[in-house]
Design a protein around this motif. Structure first.
Motif, PDB file in Angstrom:
ATOM      1  N   ILE A   8      28.815  32.034  14.768  1.00 27.96           N
ATOM      2  CA  ILE A   8      27.727  33.243  14.293  1.00 27.96           C
ATOM      3  C   ILE A   8      26.579  32.604  13.754  1.00 27.96           C
ATOM      4  CG2 ILE A   8      27.340  35.096  12.614  1.00 27.96           C
ATOM      5  CD1 ILE A   8      29.525  35.775  14.875  1.00 27.96           C
ATOM      6  N   ARG A   9      26.532  31.543  13.085  1.00 27.25           N
ATOM      7  CA  ARG A   9      25.272  30.849  12.634  1.00 27.25           C
ATOM      8  C   ARG A   9      24.524  30.480  13.746  1.00 27.25           C
ATOM      9  NH1 ARG A   9      20.896  30.388  10.482  1.00 27.25           N
ATOM     10  NH2 ARG A   9      20.090  28.412   9.653  1.00 27.25           N
ATOM     11  N   SER A  15      18.483  33.172  17.709  1.00 29.64           N
ATOM     12  CA  SER A  15      17.499  34.373  18.267  1.00 29.64           C
ATOM     13  C   SER A  15      16.578  34.641  16.988  1.00 29.64           C
ATOM     14  CB  SER A  15      18.806  35.612  17.940  1.00 29.64           C
ATOM     15  OG  SER A  15      19.099  35.779  16.762  1.00 29.64           O
ATOM     16  N   HIS A  16      16.497  33.818  16.048  1.00 29.51           N
ATOM     17  CA  HIS A  16      15.235  33.824  15.329  1.00 29.51           C
ATOM     18  C   HIS A  16      14.546  32.648  15.259  1.00 29.51           C
ATOM     19  CE1 HIS A  16      18.065  37.150  14.052  1.00 29.51           C
ATOM     20  NE2 HIS A  16      16.903  37.872  13.582  1.00 29.51           N
ATOM     21  N   SER A  17      13.063  32.792  14.906  1.00 32.60           N
ATOM     22  CA  SER A  17      12.446  31.445  14.652  1.00 32.60           C
ATOM     23  C   SER A  17      12.536  31.021  13.273  1.00 32.60           C
ATOM     24  CB  SER A  17      10.720  31.788  14.853  1.00 32.60           C
ATOM     25  OG  SER A  17      10.378  32.802  13.994  1.00 32.60           O
ATOM     26  N   ARG A  18      12.185  30.036  12.993  1.00 33.12           N
ATOM     27  CA  ARG A  18      12.542  29.211  11.798  1.00 33.12           C
ATOM     28  C   ARG A  18      11.620  30.065  10.750  1.00 33.12           C
ATOM     29  NH1 ARG A  18      15.549  27.116   8.763  1.00 33.12           N
ATOM     30  NH2 ARG A  18      14.666  25.895   6.923  1.00 33.12           N
TER      31      ARG A  18
END
Length: 50
Positions: A8-9, A15-18
């Motif tokens: 999940i992580r 799916s997200h930028s930093r």
């Protein structure tokens, strides 16, 4: 179970930028603090200290 959480992580990280991860983490942290503060407040109010 640990494999599931790491999977999940990984999905979340891809799916997200930093910068989005940092913003989401910060928002979640402050929401947790707000929740804990409200728990303390209501607990004290129920005991008649507030």
């Amino acid at each position: 179970m640990l494999f599931f959480l790491s999977h999940i992580r990984d999905i979340f990280a891809r799916s997200h930028s930093r910068s989005q991860e940092i913003a989401l983490s910060r928002r979640a942290f402050f929401r947790l603090l707000g929740y804990l503060a409200s728990c303390v407040f209501f607990s004290l109010a129920a005991q008649g200290h507030v």
